[in-house]
Design an enzyme around this catalytic site. Structure first.
Site, PDB file in Angstrom:
ATOM      1  N   LYS A  28     -21.630  62.351 -61.209  1.00  0.00           N
ATOM      2  CA  LYS A  28     -20.074  62.725 -62.065  1.00  0.00           C
ATOM      3  C   LYS A  28     -19.313  61.541 -61.873  1.00  0.00           C
ATOM      4  CE  LYS A  28     -21.733  67.808 -61.140  1.00  0.00           C
ATOM      5  NZ  LYS A  28     -22.419  69.021 -60.745  1.00  0.00           N
ATOM      6  N   GLY A  83     -29.072  79.741 -59.937  1.00  0.00           N
ATOM      7  CA  GLY A  83     -28.816  78.413 -60.750  1.00  0.00           C
ATOM      8  C   GLY A  83     -28.138  77.310 -60.617  1.00  0.00           C
ATOM      9  N   GLU A 127     -16.837  67.995 -71.660  1.00  0.00           N
ATOM     10  CA  GLU A 127     -15.937  68.385 -69.979  1.00  0.00           C
ATOM     11  C   GLU A 127     -17.413  69.278 -69.257  1.00  0.00           C
ATOM     12  OE1 GLU A 127     -12.668  68.752 -70.021  1.00  0.00           O
ATOM     13  OE2 GLU A 127     -13.830  69.822 -68.064  1.00  0.00           O
TER      14      GLU A 127
HETATM   15  N1  HSE Z   1     -26.679  71.051 -60.035  1.00  0.00           N
HETATM   16  C1  HSE Z   1     -25.314  71.478 -59.921  1.00  0.00           C
HETATM   17  C2  HSE Z   1     -24.866  71.921 -58.811  1.00  0.00           C
HETATM   18  C3  HSE Z   1     -25.610  72.139 -61.024  1.00  0.00           C
HETATM   19  O1  HSE Z   1     -25.014  72.529 -57.883  1.00  0.00           O
HETATM   20  O2  HSE Z   1     -23.421  71.662 -58.976  1.00  0.00           O
HETATM   21  C4  HSE Z   1     -23.737  71.740 -62.482  1.00  0.00           C
HETATM   22  O3  HSE Z   1     -23.763  70.181 -62.161  1.00  0.00           O
END
Ligand code: HSE
Length: 402
Positions: free
Chosen positions: A200, A182, A124
């Protein structure tokens, strides 16, 4: 007490521990038993950390412990995450992961392995951070023939584009801020150049079709060429710019792409800002449903991993069906895909513009006398590229989301 192990004590792994600690009471009620983090695998030591005594350096300790039934793989990257996940599944331990690279590359194989061993490979958190999207596709929408999934799937780039629009801040400064929060990948090129969103949408496309969408075959373009000036034009047209990832079933085949797109302000995705992501799913019965939330960040992502863990603990010995076959889905040749384009060009080429693109409406921005913009008619990518190459003053182009 259900004993679990966490592989990788970085941003997401430490978030998993924090979510379990913070919401432990609630989780125990919902699961029917409490979750205990028995081991944390990392190559580093964490002197002074409250979980210091759970740190192990040898995956064997976890694999050989029959008490551990679920493993959170929050290491990221291909290896050793792939080998560890395979070994865990072969040992009948479910694996819950945020590792989109691994899921995109080996999803079908790892799901099949989980089925063979009556456990689960759940992911998920691999798409949309904390947004529930994989489970809805596998449960709530199973009566649908899903024909399109389009979304903003990367928090870092959406954060950068939002700030570029609202604060006209320079790219490098915005990327640094996203890293501090982060959101960004270890190598931020994966975010900026669209590779993360590409993986994705490959995962979502695979779930949509039940076949493997090879992310290497998806047309992918990032946001590194988007500037505050592009936003000024977009604004003048009642639009904004978003990095959109899409997979779509059309009459003559399947299309998949990741690219910055001009989006009308009326489109619900245009209002998705900062680190938020949103995913629109079109089904043949329900029409459109949308899923929205924080697409990146420690606790949002960790919460999705823990929700998968809870699912596994609640259903021991049961494999939840997830249709994702290793057979590859053939995608349409992107050069034949039709789009309209917004083009910026030097003013000197006004006549050539008319010769190549016909009678287009020119858009002049105050304070930029040296250039103008226009929107083309619908044409294939190949046809556009050919025309643009004949336009000497050509500056840039962005596809328009219809
Ligand atoms: N680097 C990814 C983003 C982290 O900025 O969406 C989450 O998958």
């Amino acid at each position: 007490m259900a004993k679990i192990a966490v592989l990788g004590y970085g941003t997401v792994g430490s978030g998993v521990v924090e979510v379990i600690e913070h919401n432990g009471g609630l989780i125990a009620k919902r699961t029917g038993e409490a979750l205990e983090v028995k081991y944390i695998l990392d190559i580093r030591d964490f002197p002074g950390d409250p979980y210091e005594d759970r740190i192990v350096h040898d995956i064997g300790v976890i694999l050989e412990d029959p008490q551990v039934t679920v493993i959170c793989e929050t290491m990221g990257g291909e290896e050793p995450a792939f080998s560890f996940s395979k070994k865990a599944l072969q040992a009948g331990k479910s694996v819950c992961t945020s590792n989109k690279e691994l899921v995109a590359n080996h999803g079908a194989e790892l799901i099949a392995l989980a089925e063979e061993n009556r456990c689960n490979y759940l992911f998920e958190a691999s798409v949309g951070g904390g947004i529930p999207i994989i489970r809805p596709l596998n449960t709530s929408l199973t009566a649908e023939h899903v024909t399109e999934i389009t979304g903003i799937l990367n928090g870092t780039t959406n954060y950068i584009l939002t700030k570029m629009k609202t604060q006209q801040a320079p790219f490098e400064k915005l990327l640094k801020r996203a890293q501090e929060k982060g959101y960004a990948e270890r190598n931020p090129e994966a975010d900026i150049e669209g590779y993360d969103a590409c993986r994705k949408i490959a995962i979502l496309g695979s779930l949509m079709t039940g076949r493997t969408v090879d992310y290497r075959k998806i047309y992918t373009e990032g946001i590194s060429r988007i500037t505050p000036e592009d936003f000024a034009y977009a604004d003048a047209m009642g639009c904004t710019i978003k990095l959109l990832a899409t997979v779509k079933e059309e009459e003559d085949g399947f299309l998949a792409a990741v690219a910055p797109s001009l989006l009308d302000n009326e489109n619900p995705l245009s209002g998705v800002n900062n680190v938020f992501n949103a995913i629109s799913v079109r089904g043949n019965m329900q029409g459109e449903t949308m899923y929205y939330g924080k697409g990146a960040g420690k606790l949002a992502t960790a919460s999705a991993v823990v929700a998968d863990v809870i699912d596994c603990v609640k259903h021991p010995g049961k494999h939840v069906i997830c249709l994702w076959d290793s057979e590859e889905l053939v995608l349409k040749d992107f050069s034949a895909v039709q789009s309209r384009f917004f083009v910026r060009t030097a003013i000197a080429d006004e006549e050539t513009v008319s010769e190549l693109f016909g009678d287009v409406k020119k858009l002049h921005l105050p304070g930029r006398p040296e250039e103008f913009g226009f929107v083309t008619a619908e044409m294939s990518q190949a046809e556009f590229a050919q025309k643009a190459s004949q336009l000497p003053g050509f500056l840039s182009r962005i596809r328009i989301k219809d």
